[in-house]
Design a protein around this motif. Structure first.
Motif, PDB file in Angstrom:
ATOM      1  N   THR A  14       0.844  -1.189   0.000  1.00 53.06           N
ATOM      2  CA  THR A  14       0.000   0.000   0.000  1.00 53.06           C
ATOM      3  C   THR A  14       0.876   1.234   0.000  1.00 53.06           C
ATOM      4  O   THR A  14       2.113   1.176   0.245  1.00 53.06           O
ATOM      5  CB  THR A  14      -0.890   0.013   1.245  1.00 53.06           C
ATOM      6  OG1 THR A  14      -0.060   0.128   2.414  1.00 53.06           O
ATOM      7  CG2 THR A  14      -1.727  -1.254   1.329  1.00 53.06           C
ATOM      8  N   LEU A  15       0.319   2.379  -0.253  1.00 54.86           N
ATOM      9  CA  LEU A  15       1.073   3.635  -0.270  1.00 54.86           C
ATOM     10  C   LEU A  15       1.692   3.918   1.085  1.00 54.86           C
ATOM     11  O   LEU A  15       2.844   4.371   1.186  1.00 54.86           O
ATOM     12  CB  LEU A  15       0.148   4.782  -0.691  1.00 54.86           C
ATOM     13  CG  LEU A  15       0.790   6.179  -0.732  1.00 54.86           C
ATOM     14  CD1 LEU A  15       1.951   6.199  -1.717  1.00 54.86           C
ATOM     15  CD2 LEU A  15      -0.256   7.228  -1.100  1.00 54.86           C
ATOM     16  N   LEU A  16       0.977   3.622   2.133  1.00 51.75           N
ATOM     17  CA  LEU A  16       1.507   3.855   3.478  1.00 51.75           C
ATOM     18  C   LEU A  16       2.708   2.983   3.754  1.00 51.75           C
ATOM     19  O   LEU A  16       3.717   3.429   4.324  1.00 51.75           O
ATOM     20  CB  LEU A  16       0.404   3.587   4.511  1.00 51.75           C
ATOM     21  CG  LEU A  16       0.800   3.806   5.974  1.00 51.75           C
ATOM     22  CD1 LEU A  16       1.265   5.242   6.202  1.00 51.75           C
ATOM     23  CD2 LEU A  16      -0.340   3.437   6.906  1.00 51.75           C
ATOM     24  N   GLU A  17       2.626   1.725   3.323  1.00 49.01           N
ATOM     25  CA  GLU A  17       3.766   0.822   3.519  1.00 49.01           C
ATOM     26  C   GLU A  17       4.989   1.292   2.742  1.00 49.01           C
ATOM     27  O   GLU A  17       6.131   1.195   3.220  1.00 49.01           O
ATOM     28  CB  GLU A  17       3.373  -0.592   3.099  1.00 49.01           C
ATOM     29  CG  GLU A  17       2.343  -1.240   4.027  1.00 49.01           C
ATOM     30  CD  GLU A  17       1.835  -2.566   3.494  1.00 49.01           C
ATOM     31  OE1 GLU A  17       1.436  -3.426   4.313  1.00 49.01           O
ATOM     32  OE2 GLU A  17       1.864  -2.751   2.252  1.00 49.01           O
ATOM     33  N   LEU A  18       4.766   1.785   1.513  1.00 44.12           N
ATOM     34  CA  LEU A  18       5.883   2.300   0.720  1.00 44.12           C
ATOM     35  C   LEU A  18       6.540   3.493   1.400  1.00 44.12           C
ATOM     36  O   LEU A  18       7.775   3.622   1.436  1.00 44.12           O
ATOM     37  CB  LEU A  18       5.412   2.690  -0.674  1.00 44.12           C
ATOM     38  CG  LEU A  18       5.095   1.527  -1.622  1.00 44.12           C
ATOM     39  CD1 LEU A  18       4.506   2.052  -2.919  1.00 44.12           C
ATOM     40  CD2 LEU A  18       6.365   0.724  -1.904  1.00 44.12           C
ATOM     41  N   LEU A  19       5.736   4.387   1.936  1.00 42.80           N
ATOM     42  CA  LEU A  19       6.273   5.562   2.615  1.00 42.80           C
ATOM     43  C   LEU A  19       7.082   5.163   3.852  1.00 42.80           C
ATOM     44  O   LEU A  19       8.149   5.723   4.126  1.00 42.80           O
ATOM     45  CB  LEU A  19       5.131   6.505   3.005  1.00 42.80           C
ATOM     46  CG  LEU A  19       4.411   7.211   1.841  1.00 42.80           C
ATOM     47  CD1 LEU A  19       3.243   8.031   2.360  1.00 42.80           C
ATOM     48  CD2 LEU A  19       5.394   8.089   1.078  1.00 42.80           C
ATOM     49  N   PHE A  25      14.586   3.373   4.859  1.00 49.74           N
ATOM     50  CA  PHE A  25      15.758   3.328   3.978  1.00 49.74           C
ATOM     51  C   PHE A  25      16.532   4.642   4.026  1.00 49.74           C
ATOM     52  O   PHE A  25      17.773   4.652   4.039  1.00 49.74           O
ATOM     53  CB  PHE A  25      15.307   3.038   2.544  1.00 49.74           C
ATOM     54  CG  PHE A  25      16.436   3.038   1.554  1.00 49.74           C
ATOM     55  CD1 PHE A  25      17.289   1.965   1.458  1.00 49.74           C
ATOM     56  CD2 PHE A  25      16.653   4.136   0.732  1.00 49.74           C
ATOM     57  CE1 PHE A  25      18.333   1.962   0.555  1.00 49.74           C
ATOM     58  CE2 PHE A  25      17.687   4.153  -0.167  1.00 49.74           C
ATOM     59  CZ  PHE A  25      18.530   3.058  -0.272  1.00 49.74           C
ATOM     60  N   ALA A  26      15.810   5.775   4.065  1.00 47.68           N
ATOM     61  CA  ALA A  26      16.478   7.070   4.128  1.00 47.68           C
ATOM     62  C   ALA A  26      17.271   7.218   5.410  1.00 47.68           C
ATOM     63  O   ALA A  26      18.399   7.732   5.424  1.00 47.68           O
ATOM     64  CB  ALA A  26      15.445   8.193   3.987  1.00 47.68           C
ATOM     65  N   VAL A  27      16.690   6.776   6.542  1.00 45.52           N
ATOM     66  CA  VAL A  27      17.389   6.858   7.822  1.00 45.52           C
ATOM     67  C   VAL A  27      18.645   5.997   7.809  1.00 45.52           C
ATOM     68  O   VAL A  27      19.725   6.418   8.244  1.00 45.52           O
ATOM     69  CB  VAL A  27      16.449   6.456   8.967  1.00 45.52           C
ATOM     70  CG1 VAL A  27      17.220   6.332  10.280  1.00 45.52           C
ATOM     71  CG2 VAL A  27      15.320   7.468   9.118  1.00 45.52           C
ATOM     72  N   LEU A  28      18.519   4.772   7.293  1.00 45.67           N
ATOM     73  CA  LEU A  28      19.684   3.884   7.222  1.00 45.67           C
ATOM     74  C   LEU A  28      20.766   4.448   6.312  1.00 45.67           C
ATOM     75  O   LEU A  28      21.967   4.364   6.612  1.00 45.67           O
ATOM     76  CB  LEU A  28      19.245   2.501   6.732  1.00 45.67           C
ATOM     77  CG  LEU A  28      18.332   1.698   7.683  1.00 45.67           C
ATOM     78  CD1 LEU A  28      17.903   0.393   7.033  1.00 45.67           C
ATOM     79  CD2 LEU A  28      19.042   1.426   8.997  1.00 45.67           C
ATOM     80  N   ALA A  29      20.350   5.031   5.165  1.00 43.60           N
ATOM     81  CA  ALA A  29      21.323   5.624   4.242  1.00 43.60           C
ATOM     82  C   ALA A  29      22.037   6.797   4.890  1.00 43.60           C
ATOM     83  O   ALA A  29      23.249   6.981   4.724  1.00 43.60           O
ATOM     84  CB  ALA A  29      20.623   6.058   2.958  1.00 43.60           C
TER      85      ALA A  29
END
Length: 212
Positions: A14-19, A25-29
């Protein structure tokens, strides 16, 4: 009676899951980038420190070699005036100037194994000047080697045969012969103490012995 076929629910996010996944991923990067940057900065600082330490060791070994291979041989400058085998004091334009032996000649060129060198501070850098011949021709210019950067000041004193420290050499009490007169061979100093005030290493105090 035939029952209608039921459709299986569509697979996917779902869109929420993608967000949520993109946020993680952004935090890990960001964490990975911060760790990589810190590691690269640490490596750069370590390399810079190692290079500065190598420069310091080279300056010390070069001074030690030249002084320990001192030879009591006077020289003539480009004006024909004779200078003692060793002279020290800022009034001569160099903190220390001397003749040393051990100048290697692997190509067996027709030259002496003695060499005239001088040490001075130029533009906050300890510089070693070398003349290719002991008695200099009129157009003689020394080759200069930068040994140690960030040197704000250089002071030295020399220990004479009576265990008295002298701020310059030859000592002030020694009579200087008139121009054109050979410089008499005087007892060389026993040791020289050099104090360098540097930006990175603070105050360095080096003591070198002259050959007996």
């Amino acid at each position: 009676m035939n029952t209608p076929c039921q459709r299986a629910p569509a697979a996917g996010f779902t869109l929420l899951e993608l967000l949520v996944a993109l946020s993680i991923f952004a935090v890990l990067a960001l964490l990975a980038y911060g760790g990589l940057t810190s590691m690269l900065n640490t490596r750069a600082q370590a390399d810079e420190h190692a290079e500065a330490l190598r420069e310091l060791q080279l300056a010390y070994r070069t001074l030690e070699r030249d002084i320990e291979q001192y030879v009591p041989r006077s020289v003539r400058d480009e004006y024909g005036q004779e200078h003692p085998a060793i002279s020290a004091g800022m009034e001569i334009g160099a903190a220390l100037e001397l003749t040393h032996g051990g100048w290697r000649n692997p190509a067996e060129q027709p030259r002496s194994t003695l060499q005239r060198v001088a040490y001075s501070v130029q533009d906050d850098t300890l510089v070693r000047s070398v003349w290719m011949s002991l008695d200099r021709p009129a157009d003689a210019k020394p080759a200069e080697q930068e040994l140690l950067r960030g040197v704000a000041k250089l002071q030295l004193r020399l220990l004479d045969a009576n265990d008295t420290w002298q701020e310059r050499w030859p000592p002030a009490g020694q009579i200087t012969p008139p121009p054109g007169t050979p410089v008499p061979a005087a007892p060389p100093p026993r040791a020289v103490e050099m104090v360098l005030k540097t930006e990175r290493w603070g105050e360095l105090r080096w003591l070198f012995r002259f050959p007996a």
